[in-house]
Design a protein around this motif. Structure first.
Motif, mmCIF file in Angstrom:
data_model
loop_
_atom_site.group_PDB
_atom_site.id
_atom_site.type_symbol
_atom_site.label_atom_id
_atom_site.label_comp_id
_atom_site.label_asym_id
_atom_site.label_seq_id
_atom_site.Cartn_x
_atom_site.Cartn_y
_atom_site.Cartn_z
ATOM 1 N N THR A 174 36.242 54.082 1.796
ATOM 2 C CA THR A 174 36.775 55.315 1.239
ATOM 3 C C THR A 174 37.026 55.122 -0.250
ATOM 4 O OG1 THR A 174 37.899 55.798 3.313
ATOM 5 C CG2 THR A 174 38.611 57.026 1.391
ATOM 6 N N LEU A 175 36.586 56.087 -1.029
ATOM 7 C CA LEU A 175 36.726 56.056 -2.468
ATOM 8 C C LEU A 175 36.974 57.470 -2.954
ATOM 9 C CD1 LEU A 175 34.431 54.367 -5.013
ATOM 10 C CD2 LEU A 175 34.377 56.838 -4.869
ATOM 11 N N VAL A 176 37.947 57.647 -3.847
ATOM 12 C CA VAL A 176 38.177 58.947 -4.448
ATOM 13 C C VAL A 176 38.082 58.772 -5.951
ATOM 14 C CG1 VAL A 176 39.775 60.879 -4.759
ATOM 15 C CG2 VAL A 176 39.681 59.670 -2.567
ATOM 16 N N SER A 177 37.270 59.601 -6.604
ATOM 17 C CA SER A 177 37.047 59.451 -8.037
ATOM 18 C C SER A 177 37.447 60.705 -8.784
ATOM 19 C CB SER A 177 35.569 59.153 -8.291
ATOM 20 O OG SER A 177 35.321 59.085 -9.686
ATOM 21 N N ASP A 178 38.029 60.509 -9.960
ATOM 22 C CA ASP A 178 38.320 61.637 -10.828
ATOM 23 C C ASP A 178 37.184 61.865 -11.818
ATOM 24 O OD1 ASP A 178 38.753 59.349 -12.278
ATOM 25 O OD2 ASP A 178 40.830 59.818 -12.821
ATOM 26 N N ASP A 179 36.085 61.134 -11.650
ATOM 27 C CA ASP A 179 34.896 61.287 -12.484
ATOM 28 C C ASP A 179 33.802 61.943 -11.644
ATOM 29 O OD1 ASP A 179 32.626 61.085 -14.022
ATOM 30 O OD2 ASP A 179 33.046 59.044 -14.697
ATOM 31 N N GLN A 180 33.715 63.262 -11.729
ATOM 32 C CA GLN A 180 32.784 64.007 -10.881
ATOM 33 C C GLN A 180 31.326 63.623 -11.142
ATOM 34 O OE1 GLN A 180 33.288 66.618 -8.616
ATOM 35 N NE2 GLN A 180 35.512 66.744 -8.729
ATOM 36 N N GLU A 181 31.002 63.289 -12.386
ATOM 37 C CA GLU A 181 29.603 63.062 -12.738
ATOM 38 C C GLU A 181 29.029 61.765 -12.188
ATOM 39 O OE1 GLU A 181 28.987 63.421 -16.907
ATOM 40 O OE2 GLU A 181 29.689 65.498 -16.998
ATOM 41 N N SER A 182 29.820 60.701 -12.167
ATOM 42 C CA SER A 182 29.259 59.403 -11.800
ATOM 43 C C SER A 182 29.779 58.836 -10.483
ATOM 44 C CB SER A 182 29.526 58.389 -12.918
ATOM 45 O OG SER A 182 30.919 58.237 -13.098
ATOM 46 N N ALA A 183 30.661 59.559 -9.806
ATOM 47 C CA ALA A 183 31.250 59.024 -8.569
ATOM 48 C C ALA A 183 30.197 58.685 -7.532
ATOM 49 C CB ALA A 183 32.253 60.018 -7.995
ATOM 50 N N GLY A 184 29.195 59.553 -7.377
ATOM 51 C CA GLY A 184 28.161 59.317 -6.383
ATOM 52 C C GLY A 184 27.387 58.037 -6.646
ATOM 53 N N GLN A 185 27.042 57.790 -7.907
ATOM 54 C CA GLN A 185 26.286 56.589 -8.253
ATOM 55 C C GLN A 185 27.122 55.335 -8.049
ATOM 56 O OE1 GLN A 185 22.899 56.323 -9.151
ATOM 57 N NE2 GLN A 185 23.487 54.222 -8.610
ATOM 58 N N VAL A 186 28.398 55.403 -8.432
ATOM 59 C CA VAL A 186 29.282 54.250 -8.245
ATOM 60 C C VAL A 186 29.408 53.926 -6.760
ATOM 61 C CG1 VAL A 186 31.653 53.419 -8.471
ATOM 62 C CG2 VAL A 186 30.575 54.638 -10.363
ATOM 63 N N PHE A 187 29.558 54.969 -5.956
ATOM 64 C CA PHE A 187 29.683 54.752 -4.513
ATOM 65 C C PHE A 187 28.401 54.156 -3.950
ATOM 66 C CE2 PHE A 187 30.910 56.643 -0.184
ATOM 67 C CZ PHE A 187 31.803 55.624 0.066
ATOM 68 N N ASP A 188 27.250 54.640 -4.418
ATOM 69 C CA ASP A 188 25.970 54.073 -3.987
ATOM 70 C C ASP A 188 25.888 52.582 -4.342
ATOM 71 O OD1 ASP A 188 25.040 56.416 -2.896
ATOM 72 O OD2 ASP A 188 23.833 56.981 -4.642
ATOM 73 N N ASP A 189 26.353 52.224 -5.530
ATOM 74 C CA ASP A 189 26.326 50.813 -5.957
ATOM 75 C C ASP A 189 27.183 49.950 -5.027
ATOM 76 O OD1 ASP A 189 24.664 51.453 -8.046
ATOM 77 O OD2 ASP A 189 26.261 51.518 -9.542
#
Length: 197
Positions: free
Chosen positions: A148-163
């Motif tokens: 589980t991860l919650v990000s306040d960065d809408q633009e890059s959250a998906g890529q960070v989670f993929d990494d």
């Protein structure tokens, strides 16, 4: 029981991106690549929590929660949470539960090397803040890991989670690992420890 443990704290964790992936974090059943400035808050046979030095209110940021269970018949004796159901059953129950409190994007399912099954989804606009939440379940012959991860960065959250998901590597079964260790093979991976309190 696992579902209650996994779903409860998902809205409490925030993550930021734009950092280099360097260190290898060794948990009891798998490894993850994490940014070098992160600290391990909890690393037990059931749960891994990592976070950075930045504070927002009472929370450390960034932060990531991973909870996991084992398919080993002697899991409970080893201090692990035994998996209560199949991978498909677990993700179905989680999506049904989480979908009541947030809008989830369509669930993505991927089959990876070594028989790993991975489910992943994102939840834009989490209920309490304008955040984006990443939810994933990685399943192997050894067990299941819920991230589980919650990000306040809408633009890059998906890529960070993929990494993060791409870096998750399940450890070999205990018998294989013991045989490997006795043969003198060194993995060279660095174990991070929680900061002293």
């Amino acid at each position: 029981m696992l579902l209650k443990r996994l779903c409860g704290p998902f809205s409490l964790f925030v993550m930021v991106s734009g950092v280099a992936w360097a260190d290898t974090m060794q948990a009891s059943m798998f490894t993850l690549q994490v940014p070098p400035q992160w600290h391990v808050r909890t690393n037990t046979s059931r749960e891994l929590v990592m976070g950075g030095d930045r504070r927002v209110g009472s929370m450390s940021m960034p932060m990531l929660l991973v909870q996991f269970c084992s398919n080993d018949p002697s899991a409970a004796e080893a201090g692990l949470i035994p998996c209560a159901g199949s991978c498909d059953t677990t993700i179905r129950e989680m999506v049904e539960k989480l979908g009541k409190s947030m809008h989830l994007e369509p669930l993505q399912r991927a089959e990876k090397t070594g028989g790993i099954i991975e489910y992943r989804t994102m939840a834009p606009n989490a209920p309490e803040k304008n955040d984006i939440t990443g939810i994933a379940l990685s399943c192997s012959a050894r067990g299941q890991a819920f991230l589980t991860l919650v990000s306040d960065d809408q633009e890059s959250a998906g890529q960070v989670f993929d990494d993060i998901l791409r870096s998750l590597k399940w450890n070999a079964p205990a018998a294989v690992a013991a045989a490997s260790a006795s043969s003198g093979k060194a993995s060279g991976k660095r174990r991070l420890h929680p900061p002293a309190k």
